[in-house]
Motif scaffolding. Structure first.
Motif, PDB file in Angstrom:
ATOM      1  N   SER A 140       0.831  -1.202   0.000  1.00 52.20           N
ATOM      2  CA  SER A 140       0.000   0.000   0.000  1.00 52.20           C
ATOM      3  C   SER A 140       0.865   1.250   0.000  1.00 52.20           C
ATOM      4  O   SER A 140       2.007   1.243   0.464  1.00 52.20           O
ATOM      5  N   ARG A 142       0.151   5.212   1.205  1.00 54.67           N
ATOM      6  CA  ARG A 142      -0.793   6.164   1.800  1.00 54.67           C
ATOM      7  C   ARG A 142      -0.296   7.587   1.581  1.00 54.67           C
ATOM      8  O   ARG A 142       0.869   7.894   1.814  1.00 54.67           O
ATOM      9  N   THR A 202      -5.402   6.017   0.326  1.00 55.62           N
ATOM     10  CA  THR A 202      -4.462   4.897   0.291  1.00 55.62           C
ATOM     11  C   THR A 202      -4.672   4.105  -0.988  1.00 55.62           C
ATOM     12  O   THR A 202      -5.808   3.757  -1.330  1.00 55.62           O
ATOM     13  N   ILE A 204      -3.970   0.605  -2.694  1.00 54.52           N
ATOM     14  CA  ILE A 204      -3.738  -0.739  -2.178  1.00 54.52           C
ATOM     15  C   ILE A 204      -3.558  -1.715  -3.322  1.00 54.52           C
ATOM     16  O   ILE A 204      -4.322  -1.703  -4.303  1.00 54.52           O
TER      17      ILE A 204
END
Length: 408
Positions: A140, A142, A202, A204
């Motif tokens: 991920s 962010r 975020t 992912i």
């Protein structure tokens, strides 16, 4: 009334004090009349009539990577005209000490790779100069933005392929899947609209592989956004060899109003520089950008003053180590001549910082504005020179947007 409002906005931008080394603002920006489309966009944004933020896209070397000069321009324009988001970022941290202003990036099982300048791998990246190969749901990225950089759109640009995977954009309570699977290999940008401004999102990883080249955050409506995409040690040739499919997709999606070319320092430190080849390269890149981004105006930042510590004493006393590379003025002359011939704007960075040996003076001052390498600005210096660039652009916009004697 619209002109009066515009006059108030540009006057607010011009209230900051100009350092002693600065010259007449109008003398540093050559051919401002070539920035018509950019100024038109500022007119609309200043009047609150912009449908999207005015986008300034700067492409360059380490001066751009540091995001100090661009941050200074960004903050001044956004404070007076409006905030349009943070703009384009690499798909992760390209360097360990990468610290873009207004946002922080947090990676988990996620690595962005930046090819070294001059390497063949540079042909596999887009305008960010980086790429991230993402595989697996545990990965991920962010993005945490300051309040001044809140955004309502996320744009992901990456490679397309029949076997390409899917990413998920999570913001607040919403999740949006973004697929890069496509029957035709190439590149594409996917936009995710969030509905309302947020300060965090975020990206992912999913079950398939995704070759991601850039991430961008934009706000809706009027405002200004300044994107800073640089590669440490880069030259204009490193820009020229980028993946054309990715570059085309990115420019189509980002829709810059002004493209700033901030190269020249590294060319100026190359003792084997061929000025004729460099001129041909610069002409070719301007022509290419005009083809790929026909709505954008172009501004060349002339190479700044800088020195190398190899003796010869052109700066300081005769025993000084610091010498201006012979090729640096040649690069600057080529940039100015090509800009004039091809009808693009040119900003005399060298003159604005004080001319020959100004890097030495700024690095050795009681309160230095440049680092000891006599090449890079420190934080205070970046803000100082960025202020002058913002003032020069604003002065030119003001002269065009508010004719003498116009009050309403």
């Amino acid at each position: 009334m619209r002109l009066a409002r515009l006059a108030g906005l540009v006057a607010a931008l011009m209230t900051t004090s100009t350092p002693a080394a600065a010259q007449d603002p109008m003398s540093a920006l050559e051919r401002p009349e070539t920035l018509t489309r950019f100024f038109d966009a500022l007119d609309a944004a200043g009047a609150g009539e912009g449908e999207r933020p005015v986008h300034i896209l700067q492409l360059g070397d380490s001066h751009t990577v540091g995001d100090m000069i661009t941050a200074s321009v960004r903050s001044r324009l956004q404070n007076s005209i409006g905030r349009g988001g943070r703009g384009v970022l690499p798909p992760g941290k390209p360097y360990a000490l990468y610290q873009p202003r207004q946002v922080e990036l947090f990676e988990q099982a996620w690595t962005a790779v930046t090819p070294g300048p001059g390497s063949a791998a540079m042909s596999g990246v887009g305008l960010s100069g980086s790429r991230a190969l993402i595989w697996g749901e545990g990965s991920s990225l962010r993005i945490e933005a300051e309040g001044s950089a809140a955004f309502s759109r996320v744009v992901l640009c990456g490679a397309t392929d029949p076997a390409a995977g899917t990413l998920t954009v999570r913001a607040g309570f919403s999740e949006t899947a973004v697929s890069f699977a496509d029957p035709t290999p190439g590149a594409a940008c996917r936009e995710v609209r969030l509905g309302e401004p947020v300060r965090s999102a975020t990206v992912i990883g999913g079950t398939g592989a995704v070759d991601l080249h850039s991430v961008a955050t934009f706000a809706d409506g009027s405002g200004v956004v300044v994107s800073a995409l640089g590669v440490i040690g880069a030259t204009l040739n490193d820009l020229a060899v980028r993946d054309p499919a990715v570059v085309r997709a990115e420019l189509d999606a980002w829709r810059p109003d002004l493209i700033v070319l901030a190269f020249g320092t590294n060319e100026g430190f190359d003792p084997f520089l061929d000025p004729f080849a460099y001129e041909a390269l610069l002409r070719g890149q301007i022509a290419q950008l005009r083809t790929l981004a026909p709505r954008a105006d172009i501004l060349i930042l002339g190479a700044p003053d800088a020195q190398r510590p190899e003796g010869g004493g052109t700066c300081g006393d005769e025993e000084s180590l610091w010498r201006i590379p012979r090729e640096l003025p040649l690069v600057r002359d080529v940039q100015r001549r090509v800009a004039a011939d091809m009808g693009v704007a040119f900003w005399d960075w060298h003159a604005r910082m004080g001319g020959d040996c100004s890097a030495h003076r700024l690095a050795t001052a009681y309160e230095p504005l440049m680092r000891g390498d006599h090449v890079h600005f420190n934080s205070a210096g970046g803000d100082w020179i960025g202020q002058m660039l913002a003032e020069d652009l604003t002065a030119a916009w003001r002269a065009r947007a508010v004719p003498a004697g116009a009050e309403e």
